[in-house]
Each structure stands twice: as C-alpha cells, then as structure tokens.
Design a protein around this motif. Structure first.
Motif, PDB file in Angstrom:
ATOM      1  N   SER A   1      -9.473  10.864 -11.903  1.00  0.00           N
ATOM      2  CA  SER A   1      -9.303   9.436 -11.619  1.00  0.00           C
ATOM      3  C   SER A   1      -8.030   9.166 -10.818  1.00  0.00           C
ATOM      4  O   SER A   1      -8.010   8.287  -9.951  1.00  0.00           O
ATOM      5  N   ARG A   2      -6.988   9.923 -11.077  1.00  0.00           N
ATOM      6  CA  ARG A   2      -5.750   9.746 -10.300  1.00  0.00           C
ATOM      7  C   ARG A   2      -5.956  10.184  -8.845  1.00  0.00           C
ATOM      8  O   ARG A   2      -5.405   9.592  -7.924  1.00  0.00           O
TER       9      ARG A   2
ATOM     10  N   VAL B   1      -8.465   6.074  -2.583  1.00  0.00           N
ATOM     11  CA  VAL B   1      -8.672   4.650  -2.283  1.00  0.00           C
ATOM     12  C   VAL B   1      -7.466   4.074  -1.552  1.00  0.00           C
ATOM     13  O   VAL B   1      -7.609   3.380  -0.536  1.00  0.00           O
ATOM     14  N   VAL B   2      -6.275   4.357  -2.055  1.00  0.00           N
ATOM     15  CA  VAL B   2      -5.054   3.855  -1.412  1.00  0.00           C
ATOM     16  C   VAL B   2      -4.916   4.448  -0.009  1.00  0.00           C
ATOM     17  O   VAL B   2      -4.567   3.739   0.943  1.00  0.00           O
TER      18      VAL B   2
ATOM     19  N   LEU C   1       0.826  -1.205   0.000  1.00  0.00           N
ATOM     20  CA  LEU C   1       0.000   0.000   0.000  1.00  0.00           C
ATOM     21  C   LEU C   1       0.862   1.257   0.000  1.00  0.00           C
ATOM     22  O   LEU C   1       0.535   2.244  -0.667  1.00  0.00           O
ATOM     23  N   GLU C   2       1.957   1.236   0.747  1.00  0.00           N
ATOM     24  CA  GLU C   2       2.877   2.384   0.749  1.00  0.00           C
ATOM     25  C   GLU C   2       3.440   2.604  -0.650  1.00  0.00           C
ATOM     26  O   GLU C   2       3.560   3.743  -1.121  1.00  0.00           O
ATOM     27  N   GLU C   3       3.775   1.508  -1.325  1.00  0.00           N
ATOM     28  CA  GLU C   3       4.271   1.607  -2.694  1.00  0.00           C
ATOM     29  C   GLU C   3       3.181   2.155  -3.619  1.00  0.00           C
ATOM     30  O   GLU C   3       3.450   3.015  -4.465  1.00  0.00           O
ATOM     31  N   ALA C   4       1.963   1.679  -3.443  1.00  0.00           N
ATOM     32  CA  ALA C   4       0.847   2.177  -4.250  1.00  0.00           C
ATOM     33  C   ALA C   4       0.602   3.656  -3.985  1.00  0.00           C
ATOM     34  O   ALA C   4       0.284   4.419  -4.910  1.00  0.00           O
TER      35      ALA C   4
END
Length: 186
Positions: free
Chosen positions: A25-26, A32-33, A6-9
């Motif tokens: 969208s970004r 969401v992350v 999740l940290e990477e995302a």
C-alpha cells in the motif's frame, strides 16, 4: 501551490517506504503521488514493486497500467491480467494498436452497465465506470468520458480528471455532457 503539496507528499511516501519496505500500500501511494507529479516511470516502478509484494492486489495492477498509459508505454500492459480493470486493459490494447480488441471489451462493459450487471460480489461498479471514463478520455472522446463519469460523481469523479484526463489535456471536467448529467457539488 499544488506542486509543492505533491512534492511534500512524495517525500512522505518515500519516508513511509523506508519505514516499511514490505508494504504494498505504501508503494501504491508513492505511485499515485508520482503520477500527480507526472513522474510516470517512477510511478510504474513503484506500482511494479507493489505488484511484486502483493500480486493479487488489483489496485497495484491498476496504478501500474495507469503509469504506463500516461508515460506513453500503454502497449506494455496490453496482455497483462489487470483483474477487474478491463477498461484499463482496453486502453492498453488501444495503445498497442489493437483497437478491435479494445472496442470489444468496452462494448461488453457498456452492455453490462446498461443492464445493471457491472456489479459482482467483490468489486463495485464505480471501478468499472471509472475505467470506461478513462478509456474514452484516452480515446479523445470527452463527451463519452463525461457520460461514464456521471454515475460516480460527486464522490469519485475527480480521480479520472486528475489522474488521466488532465495529463492528457482532455477537457472532461467541464464538458457539457458531464455537467448536464450531474452538476458538481459546491
């Protein structure tokens, strides 16, 4: 391991925004992350930015409401237009202490679900069933949340589990009502 992913995302979502500052969208992806990392204020800010870029986008409204709900600020979305997310609005109303209004919305959605009238030309019934499951999870009714999730499994059911029920520590995923209605795929 999941935390690291999740940290990477999160880093990737932030990078994507730097590359395209005008993409709603970004911003939704970042919201969401951020929810997955339990950074609710950051998620709300990102969803708010997405709403500013694309005010008509129902998805931005939904993630904004979810961020507020999970951040303990659900009352802030009680009077918001959440588009097709009436079930999320009911959660916001409940958070604001307006239970009778919330119940009225939920009763209406349940009646529509039992008469196959949840679908319309634009939005899928999955959206409304997930929102019903979210409402019951928020209300602490794991059995009803599981019942509402059953029709949307196996493709979509984990969304409610991971976004709302897990942070609220509501045991919907393994609840017998859900498991008996539709077993999880292997």
């Amino acid at each position: 391991a999941m935390q690291g992913r999740l940290e990477e995302a999160l880093s990737e979502a932030q990078r994507a925004i730097r590359l395209d500052k005008l993409s709603a969208s970004r911003r939704i992806t970042l919201a969401v992350v951020s929810l997955g990392l339990r950074r609710y204020d950051e998620a709300a800010r990102s969803a708010t930015a997405a709403r500013g870029l694309a005010p008509e986008l129902a998805l931005a409204k939904a993630w904004w409401a979810r961020a507020l709900i999970l951040g303990g600020r659900g009352a802030e979305c009680a009077d918001a237009d959440l588009g097709p997310h009436a079930g999320l609005r009911a959660v916001c109303l409940r958070a604001a202490g307006r239970a009778s209004e919330a119940v009225s919305i939920i009763d209406s959605l349940q009646r529509a679900a039992t008469t196959n009238q949840l679908t319309d030309s634009i939005f899928t019934d999955v959206l409304r069933l997930e929102d019903l499951a979210t409402y019951f999870a928020y209300a602490g009714d794991a059995a009803q949340a599981a019942v509402q999730q059953a029709p949307v499994l196996p493709e979509h059911g984990d969304l409610v589990d991971h976004v709302l029920t897990v942070p609220l520590r509501i045991p919907v995923h393994d609840h017998p009502a859900r498991v008996n209605l539709l077993p999880l795929p292997d």
